[in-house]
Motif scaffolding. Sequence first.
Motif: not given
Length: 263
Positions: A81-102
């Motif tokens: 995308c030449p407009g940098l209009a797209i991102m990808v979100v992963d709410m299921t990512w497993k944070d090894k530090s135990g924090l509730d992060r995506a």
Amino acid sequence: MHNSLEKTGIPTTAEVDAAFPPAERLAKGPVAVIECFQRIPCNPCATSCPRGAILPFADINDIPEINYEACNGCTLCLTKCPGLAIMVVDMTWKDKSGLDRAVIKLPYEFRPLPVVGDDVVALDRAGNFVAMARVVSVLLNHSMNKVPIVSIAVDKQLVPIVRSIRVDVRQRAVVCRCNDLDEAEISAYITGGTTSIEELKRITRLGMGPCQGRNCVPIALGMLSRALGLPIDELEPATYRPSVKSIALGDLAKYDDRGDGLP
Ligand code: SF4
Ligand code: SF4
């Protein structure tokens, strides 16, 4: 609402909400978020998606529509995308530090690139500070028309707010002054699978500046040697070409290669 975006370049909360996948889809795994709000003649997102998740355009000015169930968050459209209009979100990512992060995967065109483990400034759509975010991966794309992807871990509640990052300029360890390449960038290519100095040259132009590789090639060879666990003399050497020295036409005219006194 529309005027606001046209005047400020910043989408409203309602526009961003409408661009986000539903919570049920976010809960299933990584997915693209497309914030392309205006009709413009552009379609690489739709033509690049290998899963047909971005619906074919009837007109090149169409605004992209996405089938979230078909999207697997592969990030290919993001890099195109030449407009940098797209991102990808992963709410299921497993944070090894135990924090509730995506994880948010963002196209990032600036230099210097961050490195994995850096804390960068997460910004909202107006460029304001939101929070600090941890860089969890930096993916360089060798193709000239793809942008690098920087993945950051952020608190899940901040996902709808964060849209870009700022990398605070730190002390850079410059490897190649001719082409302005630093250690972080060369390291990212090596960890991304580049295993020879020739590949590094072709991708980054390292060694192809006026110094002809006198400074940067030995440094990059040392980095490759450490990363690959091989002695430098076992690495494939770079291709060297004879140096070129300028010569005046008058001197050439005086050159007598037959020894008969005539030029
Ligand atoms: S992230 Fe991958 S699957 Fe999803 S829309 Fe983009 S290219 Fe298609
Ligand atoms: S490639 Fe990017 S800017 Fe172009 S239509 Fe698709 S989302 Fe919009």
